[in-house]
Design a protein around this motif. Structure first.
Motif, PDB file in Angstrom:
ATOM      1  N   ARG A 127     -17.423 -27.931 -23.509  1.00 48.50           N
ATOM      2  CA  ARG A 127     -17.374 -27.713 -22.067  1.00 48.50           C
ATOM      3  C   ARG A 127     -16.737 -28.905 -21.357  1.00 48.50           C
ATOM      4  NH1 ARG A 127     -23.040 -25.808 -20.501  1.00 48.50           N
ATOM      5  NH2 ARG A 127     -22.724 -25.667 -22.637  1.00 48.50           N
ATOM      6  N   GLN A 128     -17.095 -30.120 -21.794  1.00 52.03           N
ATOM      7  CA  GLN A 128     -16.537 -31.324 -21.183  1.00 52.03           C
ATOM      8  C   GLN A 128     -15.035 -31.431 -21.464  1.00 52.03           C
ATOM      9  OE1 GLN A 128     -18.321 -33.427 -19.140  1.00 52.03           O
ATOM     10  NE2 GLN A 128     -16.259 -34.109 -18.642  1.00 52.03           N
ATOM     11  N   GLN A 129     -14.615 -31.070 -22.682  1.00 46.81           N
ATOM     12  CA  GLN A 129     -13.186 -31.102 -23.005  1.00 46.81           C
ATOM     13  C   GLN A 129     -12.406 -30.117 -22.144  1.00 46.81           C
ATOM     14  OE1 GLN A 129     -13.134 -30.403 -27.230  1.00 46.81           O
ATOM     15  NE2 GLN A 129     -13.281 -32.586 -27.719  1.00 46.81           N
ATOM     16  N   VAL A 130     -12.977 -28.943 -21.951  1.00 45.97           N
ATOM     17  CA  VAL A 130     -12.306 -27.953 -21.100  1.00 45.97           C
ATOM     18  C   VAL A 130     -12.232 -28.454 -19.671  1.00 45.97           C
ATOM     19  CG1 VAL A 130     -12.521 -25.640 -20.098  1.00 45.97           C
ATOM     20  CG2 VAL A 130     -12.862 -25.960 -22.537  1.00 45.97           C
ATOM     21  N   GLN A 131     -13.327 -29.034 -19.180  1.00 53.08           N
ATOM     22  CA  GLN A 131     -13.333 -29.567 -17.817  1.00 53.08           C
ATOM     23  C   GLN A 131     -12.290 -30.668 -17.669  1.00 53.08           C
ATOM     24  OE1 GLN A 131     -15.197 -28.168 -15.338  1.00 53.08           O
ATOM     25  NE2 GLN A 131     -13.903 -29.419 -14.036  1.00 53.08           N
ATOM     26  N   ASN A 132     -12.186 -31.545 -18.673  1.00 54.69           N
ATOM     27  CA  ASN A 132     -11.171 -32.605 -18.631  1.00 54.69           C
ATOM     28  C   ASN A 132      -9.757 -32.024 -18.609  1.00 54.69           C
ATOM     29  OD1 ASN A 132     -13.167 -34.525 -18.685  1.00 54.69           O
ATOM     30  ND2 ASN A 132     -12.935 -34.998 -20.868  1.00 54.69           N
ATOM     31  N   ARG A 133      -9.534 -31.007 -19.429  1.00 54.60           N
ATOM     32  CA  ARG A 133      -8.214 -30.373 -19.476  1.00 54.60           C
ATOM     33  C   ARG A 133      -7.885 -29.711 -18.134  1.00 54.60           C
ATOM     34  NH1 ARG A 133      -8.697 -26.882 -23.878  1.00 54.60           N
ATOM     35  NH2 ARG A 133      -9.005 -28.762 -25.091  1.00 54.60           N
ATOM     36  N   ALA A 161      -4.939 -29.957 -13.045  1.00 55.50           N
ATOM     37  CA  ALA A 161      -4.971 -29.953 -11.583  1.00 55.50           C
ATOM     38  C   ALA A 161      -4.294 -31.212 -11.025  1.00 55.50           C
ATOM     39  CB  ALA A 161      -6.410 -29.868 -11.091  1.00 55.50           C
ATOM     40  N   LEU A 162      -4.532 -32.358 -11.649  1.00 55.95           N
ATOM     41  CA  LEU A 162      -3.895 -33.597 -11.210  1.00 55.95           C
ATOM     42  C   LEU A 162      -2.378 -33.526 -11.405  1.00 55.95           C
ATOM     43  CD1 LEU A 162      -4.158 -36.466 -10.136  1.00 55.95           C
ATOM     44  CD2 LEU A 162      -4.520 -37.237 -12.497  1.00 55.95           C
ATOM     45  N   ARG A 163      -1.964 -33.038 -12.566  1.00 57.56           N
ATOM     46  CA  ARG A 163      -0.532 -32.877 -12.845  1.00 57.56           C
ATOM     47  C   ARG A 163       0.107 -31.955 -11.802  1.00 57.56           C
ATOM     48  NH1 ARG A 163      -0.644 -30.904 -18.111  1.00 57.56           N
ATOM     49  NH2 ARG A 163      -1.012 -33.028 -18.794  1.00 57.56           N
ATOM     50  N   GLU A 164      -0.592 -30.877 -11.450  1.00 56.33           N
ATOM     51  CA  GLU A 164      -0.069 -29.934 -10.456  1.00 56.33           C
ATOM     52  C   GLU A 164       0.014 -30.586  -9.076  1.00 56.33           C
ATOM     53  OE1 GLU A 164       1.279 -26.466  -8.513  1.00 56.33           O
ATOM     54  OE2 GLU A 164       1.412 -27.197 -10.565  1.00 56.33           O
ATOM     55  N   GLN A 198       6.810 -23.206 -11.794  1.00 54.17           N
ATOM     56  CA  GLN A 198       5.848 -24.243 -12.167  1.00 54.17           C
ATOM     57  C   GLN A 198       4.415 -23.831 -11.830  1.00 54.17           C
ATOM     58  OE1 GLN A 198       6.130 -27.167 -13.854  1.00 54.17           O
ATOM     59  NE2 GLN A 198       8.204 -26.486 -14.318  1.00 54.17           N
ATOM     60  N   GLN A 199       4.251 -23.125 -10.720  1.00 55.40           N
ATOM     61  CA  GLN A 199       2.906 -22.640 -10.367  1.00 55.40           C
ATOM     62  C   GLN A 199       2.421 -21.618 -11.391  1.00 55.40           C
ATOM     63  OE1 GLN A 199       3.097 -21.200  -6.359  1.00 55.40           O
ATOM     64  NE2 GLN A 199       3.033 -23.249  -5.455  1.00 55.40           N
ATOM     65  N   GLN A 200       3.315 -20.762 -11.864  1.00 54.14           N
ATOM     66  CA  GLN A 200       2.935 -19.793 -12.900  1.00 54.14           C
ATOM     67  C   GLN A 200       2.531 -20.517 -14.183  1.00 54.14           C
ATOM     68  OE1 GLN A 200       6.347 -17.260 -13.199  1.00 54.14           O
ATOM     69  NE2 GLN A 200       5.697 -15.927 -11.528  1.00 54.14           N
ATOM     70  N   LEU A 201       3.282 -21.562 -14.532  1.00 55.09           N
ATOM     71  CA  LEU A 201       2.955 -22.346 -15.725  1.00 55.09           C
ATOM     72  C   LEU A 201       1.595 -23.030 -15.562  1.00 55.09           C
ATOM     73  CD1 LEU A 201       3.870 -23.419 -18.471  1.00 55.09           C
ATOM     74  CD2 LEU A 201       4.983 -25.309 -17.255  1.00 55.09           C
ATOM     75  N   TYR A 202       1.327 -23.555 -14.376  1.00 51.18           N
ATOM     76  CA  TYR A 202       0.043 -24.199 -14.105  1.00 51.18           C
ATOM     77  C   TYR A 202      -1.108 -23.207 -14.276  1.00 51.18           C
ATOM     78  CZ  TYR A 202      -3.822 -25.945 -11.276  1.00 51.18           C
ATOM     79  OH  TYR A 202      -5.056 -26.315 -10.821  1.00 51.18           O
ATOM     80  N   ARG A 203      -0.955 -22.006 -13.681  1.00 44.75           N
ATOM     81  CA  ARG A 203      -2.007 -20.980 -13.810  1.00 44.75           C
ATOM     82  C   ARG A 203      -2.200 -20.582 -15.269  1.00 44.75           C
ATOM     83  NH1 ARG A 203       0.836 -17.971 -10.179  1.00 44.75           N
ATOM     84  NH2 ARG A 203       0.741 -18.954  -8.172  1.00 44.75           N
ATOM     85  N   ALA A 204      -1.102 -20.483 -16.002  1.00 48.65           N
ATOM     86  CA  ALA A 204      -1.200 -20.111 -17.419  1.00 48.65           C
ATOM     87  C   ALA A 204      -1.946 -21.188 -18.205  1.00 48.65           C
ATOM     88  CB  ALA A 204       0.191 -19.885 -18.002  1.00 48.65           C
ATOM     89  N   ARG A 205      -1.693 -22.460 -17.891  1.00 49.19           N
ATOM     90  CA  ARG A 205      -2.413 -23.550 -18.571  1.00 49.19           C
ATOM     91  C   ARG A 205      -3.910 -23.486 -18.282  1.00 49.19           C
ATOM     92  NH1 ARG A 205       1.648 -28.274 -16.975  1.00 49.19           N
ATOM     93  NH2 ARG A 205       3.062 -28.146 -18.745  1.00 49.19           N
ATOM     94  N   GLN A 206      -4.254 -23.251 -17.036  1.00 46.33           N
ATOM     95  CA  GLN A 206      -5.663 -23.172 -16.661  1.00 46.33           C
ATOM     96  C   GLN A 206      -6.332 -21.986 -17.356  1.00 46.33           C
ATOM     97  OE1 GLN A 206      -5.882 -26.181 -15.562  1.00 46.33           O
ATOM     98  NE2 GLN A 206      -6.901 -25.841 -13.607  1.00 46.33           N
ATOM     99  N   ASP A 207      -5.678 -20.842 -17.331  1.00 51.71           N
ATOM    100  CA  ASP A 207      -6.231 -19.650 -17.982  1.00 51.71           C
ATOM    101  C   ASP A 207      -6.391 -19.871 -19.482  1.00 51.71           C
ATOM    102  OD1 ASP A 207      -6.291 -18.406 -15.533  1.00 51.71           O
ATOM    103  OD2 ASP A 207      -4.472 -17.213 -15.880  1.00 51.71           O
ATOM    104  N   ASP A 208      -5.411 -20.529 -20.095  1.00 51.84           N
ATOM    105  CA  ASP A 208      -5.470 -20.782 -21.527  1.00 51.84           C
ATOM    106  C   ASP A 208      -6.645 -21.688 -21.872  1.00 51.84           C
ATOM    107  OD1 ASP A 208      -4.334 -20.704 -24.270  1.00 51.84           O
ATOM    108  OD2 ASP A 208      -3.976 -22.842 -23.895  1.00 51.84           O
TER     109      ASP A 208
END
Length: 137
Positions: free
Chosen positions: A57-63, A68-71, A101-111
């Protein structure tokens, strides 16, 4: 045998054949037993599993936070470029890049969320036999 006796015999055979056929049918089969109850799923994680879940859970939160910071940094940079761009074609190009880039960001979060959820599923499917009821006592 006369014609009338043949007719009587034929009528008698026609009348008794269905009755004979019904008498020779198989007896009705007994009803099938009721289906067995499904096992009850009880998920009680061990302390080690609880610790591993917390780590996951912590690893996912960090990711998620890193993404979010990168975005946010990307968005700030894009806003600066858009402010300095005078050419409408360049602004249009920046907008298109922003959408992708926003689509890529959402895809990263979903992944990241999907990976975390798939890590949690195998432990939740441990089965324990159902307790026997008091019906047999």
């Amino acid at each position: 045998m006369t014609n009338s006796s043949r007719k009587i015999l034929l009528a008698w055979l026609v009348a008794t054949l269905p009755a004979l056929a019904l008498a020779q049918t198989q007896p009705a089969k007994p009803a099938a037993p009721p289906p067995r109850p499904k096992p009850v799923v009880i998920s009680t994680p061990t302390p080690n599993q609880q610790w591993q879940r917390q780590v996951d859970r912590q690893q996912v939160q960090n990711r998620l936070n890193q993404n979010a910071l990168r975005e946010q940094l990307r968005q700030d940079n894009l806003d600066r470029q858009r402010t300095n761009a005078a050419d409408p074609a360049l602004r249009n190009q920046l907008d298109n890049a922003d959408r992708s880039q926003q689509q890529l960001y959402r895809a990263r979060q979903d992944d990241a969320v999907r990976r975390y959820q798939t890590l949690q599923r195998p432990e939740a499917t441990q089965t324990v036999p159902a307790r026997s009821g008091s019906a047999g006592h």
